[in-house]
Design a protein around this motif. Structure first.
Motif, PDB file in Angstrom:
ATOM      1  N   ASP A   6      27.354  35.675  44.051  1.00 46.47           N
ATOM      2  CA  ASP A   6      27.713  35.417  42.142  1.00 46.47           C
ATOM      3  C   ASP A   6      29.604  34.998  43.012  1.00 46.47           C
ATOM      4  O   ASP A   6      30.370  35.389  43.241  1.00 46.47           O
ATOM      5  N   THR A  26      25.073  32.044  40.548  1.00 53.11           N
ATOM      6  CA  THR A  26      26.463  32.419  39.414  1.00 53.11           C
ATOM      7  C   THR A  26      27.384  32.181  39.206  1.00 53.11           C
ATOM      8  O   THR A  26      28.516  32.519  40.175  1.00 53.11           O
ATOM      9  N   ASN A  28      31.479  31.742  36.879  1.00 50.81           N
ATOM     10  CA  ASN A  28      31.622  31.408  35.704  1.00 50.81           C
ATOM     11  C   ASN A  28      32.770  31.450  35.374  1.00 50.81           C
ATOM     12  O   ASN A  28      33.372  30.855  36.166  1.00 50.81           O
ATOM     13  N   LEU A  31      35.351  32.335  38.134  1.00 52.95           N
ATOM     14  CA  LEU A  31      35.139  31.964  39.480  1.00 52.95           C
ATOM     15  C   LEU A  31      35.582  30.219  39.873  1.00 52.95           C
ATOM     16  O   LEU A  31      35.982  30.394  40.744  1.00 52.95           O
ATOM     17  N   LYS A  83      25.200  28.455  30.607  1.00 54.38           N
ATOM     18  CA  LYS A  83      25.681  30.065  30.320  1.00 54.38           C
ATOM     19  C   LYS A  83      26.328  30.262  29.442  1.00 54.38           C
ATOM     20  O   LYS A  83      27.392  29.345  28.808  1.00 54.38           O
ATOM     21  N   PHE A 129      26.450  43.022  32.650  1.00 54.03           N
ATOM     22  CA  PHE A 129      27.096  43.248  33.371  1.00 54.03           C
ATOM     23  C   PHE A 129      27.366  44.739  33.997  1.00 54.03           C
ATOM     24  O   PHE A 129      28.407  45.351  32.841  1.00 54.03           O
ATOM     25  N   ARG A 132      31.517  46.883  34.932  1.00 52.00           N
ATOM     26  CA  ARG A 132      32.889  46.275  34.095  1.00 52.00           C
ATOM     27  C   ARG A 132      31.591  47.958  32.736  1.00 52.00           C
ATOM     28  O   ARG A 132      32.777  48.792  32.158  1.00 52.00           O
ATOM     29  N   ALA A 163      25.035  41.410  36.793  1.00 51.15           N
ATOM     30  CA  ALA A 163      26.126  40.773  37.399  1.00 51.15           C
ATOM     31  C   ALA A 163      26.596  41.833  37.441  1.00 51.15           C
ATOM     32  O   ALA A 163      26.711  43.115  36.812  1.00 51.15           O
ATOM     33  N   SER A 164      27.995  41.636  37.420  1.00 46.62           N
ATOM     34  CA  SER A 164      29.433  42.207  37.634  1.00 46.62           C
ATOM     35  C   SER A 164      29.262  43.778  38.668  1.00 46.62           C
ATOM     36  O   SER A 164      28.896  44.901  38.055  1.00 46.62           O
ATOM     37  N   ARG A 166      29.182  46.338  41.749  1.00 46.79           N
ATOM     38  CA  ARG A 166      30.200  46.163  43.259  1.00 46.79           C
ATOM     39  C   ARG A 166      29.931  47.061  44.217  1.00 46.79           C
ATOM     40  O   ARG A 166      31.127  46.838  45.457  1.00 46.79           O
ATOM     41  N   THR A 183      23.088  39.581  40.905  1.00 41.71           N
ATOM     42  CA  THR A 183      24.191  38.223  41.541  1.00 41.71           C
ATOM     43  C   THR A 183      24.859  38.599  41.894  1.00 41.71           C
ATOM     44  O   THR A 183      25.593  39.975  41.116  1.00 41.71           O
TER      45      THR A 183
HETATM   46  O1  G3P Z   1      28.801  37.051  37.136  1.00 42.16           O
HETATM   47  C1  G3P Z   1      29.904  38.209  36.598  1.00 42.16           C
HETATM   48  C2  G3P Z   1      30.669  38.659  37.130  1.00 42.16           C
HETATM   49  O2  G3P Z   1      31.455  37.334  38.136  1.00 42.16           O
HETATM   50  C3  G3P Z   1      31.490  39.534  36.559  1.00 42.16           C
HETATM   51  O3  G3P Z   1      31.956  40.407  37.936  1.00 42.16           O
HETATM   52  O4  G3P Z   1      33.269  42.697  38.994  1.00 42.16           O
HETATM   53  O5  G3P Z   1      34.149  40.532  37.546  1.00 42.16           O
HETATM   54  O6  G3P Z   1      32.962  42.104  36.120  1.00 42.16           O
HETATM   55  P1  G3P Z   1      33.125  41.650  37.183  1.00 42.16           P
END
Ligand code: G3P
Length: 217
Positions: A6, A26, A28, A31, A83, A129, A132, A163-164, A166, A183
């Motif tokens: 990611d 991935t 976004n 990023l 995406k 996600f 989140r 995704a997301s 942590r 990811t």
């Molecule tokens: O691919 C989604 C990711 O980049 C979002 O992660 O930690 O911002 O929720 P985050």
């Protein structure tokens, strides 16, 4: 389980690509912004580093514009995945783009009903996600499990892209729940091999071997 990185940082992508442990990337808009690099140039560079799927996000809010952006993005390289956000406009655009055999990753998924819509619209990937959700005290891994069951019930072929992410626990629990892909941010991926008992055990093996005074080579 496939691991995607990611990140939109070519150096980070190259580092893990050389290790042979990432199957895709991935990105976004956040990023891409963080990379401070020109969009098209950056996507071309990322797609040349990794041969696997590279998710690049459309940024418009109308389905018509998303389709236009999606066609533009898909034209950048043959391993790009478009995406799209989990909105009605994103679903409409997904239907059209997937109908043109352009792979779509529906992102910002926070419920199973969203995941069903994405699969019905022909998405190649769905991105729940989990981090989140956890931030909002909602069990993100439970959502992965639920989507997996629903997709299995109806033979949906959309891949679940957790995704997301942590924590290491997010990676392992996503795998237990049946996600096809995780990811993972580079700084977390870096920590995956480490365990204090491995370090301790290796220290003992090395010291005992040295005491044996023997050589293998
Ligand atoms: O691919 C989604 C990711 O980049 C979002 O992660 O930690 O911002 O929720 P985050």
């Amino acid at each position: 389980m496939e691991f995607f990185l990611d990140s939109a940082e070519p150096n980070e992508i190259s580092k893990f690509q050389k290790l042979g442990i990432i199957d895709g990337v991935t990105t976004n808009p956040s990023l891409i912004y963080k990379s401070k690099k020109p969009f098209r140039e950056l996507v071309v560079e990322i797609c040349s580093i990794i041969k696997g799927p590279v998710s690049v996000e459309a940024v418009s809010s109308s389905n018509e514009k998303m389709i236009e952006e999606g066609l533009e993005i898909a034209g950048i390289a043959n391993n790009v995945v478009v995406k799209l956000p989990m909105t009605w406009e994103g679903i409409k655009a997904c239907k059209i783009l997937s109908g043109k055999k352009i792979p779509v990753n529906i992102t910002l998924c926070f419920s199973s009903s969203q995941a069903i819509l994405a699969a019905k619209a022909g998405a190649s990937y769905i991105s729940p996600f989990i981090g989140r959700l956890d931030d909002s005290n909602i069990d993100g891994i439970k959502l992965i499990r639920e989507i997996k069951n629903i997709y299995r019930n109806y033979n949906f072929t959309t891949k679940i892209l957790a995704a997301s992410i942590r924590t290491k626990n997010h990676v392992t629990q996503s795998a237990v729940a049946g996600a096809d892909i995780a990811t993972i941010p580079p700084n977390l991926l870096d920590t995956l091999p480490h365990h204090h008992l491995t370090d301790k055990g290796l220290e003992t093996f090395t010291s005992d071997w040295e005491k044996s005074g023997q050589k293998i080579l």
